[in-house]
Design a protein around this motif. Structure first.
Motif, PDB file in Angstrom:
ATOM      1  N   GLU A  63     -30.185  48.172   0.804  1.00 46.40           N
ATOM      2  CA  GLU A  63     -30.443  47.299   1.885  1.00 46.40           C
ATOM      3  C   GLU A  63     -31.000  46.224   1.268  1.00 46.40           C
ATOM      4  O   GLU A  63     -31.945  45.967   0.423  1.00 46.40           O
ATOM      5  CB  GLU A  63     -31.158  47.789   2.943  1.00 46.40           C
ATOM      6  N   GLN A  93     -32.332  42.629   1.633  1.00 44.85           N
ATOM      7  CA  GLN A  93     -33.258  41.639   2.511  1.00 44.85           C
ATOM      8  C   GLN A  93     -33.108  40.352   2.107  1.00 44.85           C
ATOM      9  O   GLN A  93     -34.226  39.564   1.635  1.00 44.85           O
ATOM     10  CB  GLN A  93     -34.789  42.463   2.347  1.00 44.85           C
ATOM     11  N   HIS A 117     -32.181  38.636   6.855  1.00 47.50           N
ATOM     12  CA  HIS A 117     -32.657  39.856   7.270  1.00 47.50           C
ATOM     13  C   HIS A 117     -33.463  40.057   8.297  1.00 47.50           C
ATOM     14  O   HIS A 117     -33.397  40.803   9.164  1.00 47.50           O
ATOM     15  CB  HIS A 117     -33.083  40.732   5.857  1.00 47.50           C
ATOM     16  N   TYR A 118     -34.646  39.452   8.509  1.00 50.97           N
ATOM     17  CA  TYR A 118     -35.537  39.461   9.258  1.00 50.97           C
ATOM     18  C   TYR A 118     -35.531  38.720  10.713  1.00 50.97           C
ATOM     19  O   TYR A 118     -36.329  38.579  11.429  1.00 50.97           O
ATOM     20  CB  TYR A 118     -37.017  39.344   8.787  1.00 50.97           C
ATOM     21  N   GLU A 129     -37.426  45.747  11.181  1.00 48.94           N
ATOM     22  CA  GLU A 129     -38.215  46.636  10.604  1.00 48.94           C
ATOM     23  C   GLU A 129     -38.060  48.084  11.308  1.00 48.94           C
ATOM     24  O   GLU A 129     -38.009  49.060  10.172  1.00 48.94           O
ATOM     25  CB  GLU A 129     -39.703  46.127  10.727  1.00 48.94           C
ATOM     26  N   ASP A 165     -34.692  49.253  10.052  1.00 50.07           N
ATOM     27  CA  ASP A 165     -35.000  49.746   8.479  1.00 50.07           C
ATOM     28  C   ASP A 165     -35.802  51.034   8.344  1.00 50.07           C
ATOM     29  O   ASP A 165     -35.460  51.733   7.574  1.00 50.07           O
ATOM     30  CB  ASP A 165     -35.945  48.601   7.700  1.00 50.07           C
ATOM     31  N   GLU A 201     -34.295  48.966  -1.243  1.00 50.01           N
ATOM     32  CA  GLU A 201     -34.343  47.671  -0.725  1.00 50.01           C
ATOM     33  C   GLU A 201     -34.647  46.628  -1.647  1.00 50.01           C
ATOM     34  O   GLU A 201     -35.396  46.685  -2.490  1.00 50.01           O
ATOM     35  CB  GLU A 201     -35.725  47.664   0.340  1.00 50.01           C
TER      36      GLU A 201
END
Length: 173
Positions: A108, A110, A114-115, A126, A129, A145
């Motif tokens: 994955e 980031q 991503h966030y 989160e 994930d 990650e």
């Protein structure tokens, strides 16, 4: 006699009305299709993901395969339909297979998006994930990650963790 003349007129009128309705329906379908948004090709990965993909492919051992944007539901199963549906539609940024069809790792990335751009987006990412991490761990699949701006050395270390070191002479004895 007047009734006999009205019958063909009524039949022709009915046919004309039916033909008109069919024409209107066809016309609406044609106009609707023209107004409907068309599908367009979009990149499978953004520029940063493409760079990570190229690094993964370059670092992968001969015969291993790197794939992108793979549904977790295509390589994980669960007897509980409820648990299965928690991962089915989620996508792995990258998976690595050992040259066969066995998934040995999920990566994955980031990246900058991503966030998301809000606290709510961060919380959602989160949580997602955590679900992915739990599912892959239960299935015995390595889960990595990669941080934003990771370099080739970071990717190479990932493969070092996947490939067992050759046994030394002492270990063979």
């Amino acid at each position: 006699m007047t009734q006999d003349l009205n019958l063909p007129f009524l039949a022709l009128s009915g046919i004309a009305i039916l033909g008109g309705l069919i024409f209107v329906v066809l016309l609406l379908n044609i106009v609707g299709a023209a107004l409907r948004p068309q599908f367009k090709l979009r990149p499978l990965m953004n520029k940063a993901e493409s760079a990570v993909y190229r690094q993964l492919v370059k670092a992968a051992p001969a015969g291993w395969v790197v794939m992108c944007q793979v549904s977790y539901g295509s390589f994980l199963s669960n007897k509980s339909r409820k648990r299965y549906w928690t991962v089915n539609a989620k996508r792995a940024d990258f998976i690595i297979t050992d040259g066969g069809s066995d998934v040995v790792a999920v990566i994955e990335y980031q990246g900058s998006g991503h966030y998301g751009s809000s606290r709510q987006g961060r919380d959602r990412a989160e949580k997602s994930d955590r679900i992915k991490r739990t599912a892959t761990t239960e299935a015995g699949i390595h889960f990595f990650e990669l941080p934003k701006n990771c370099g080739p050395d970071h990717v190479a270390r990932l493969f070092d963790a996947l490939i067992p070191a050759p046994a030394t002479e002492l270990e063979k004895a």
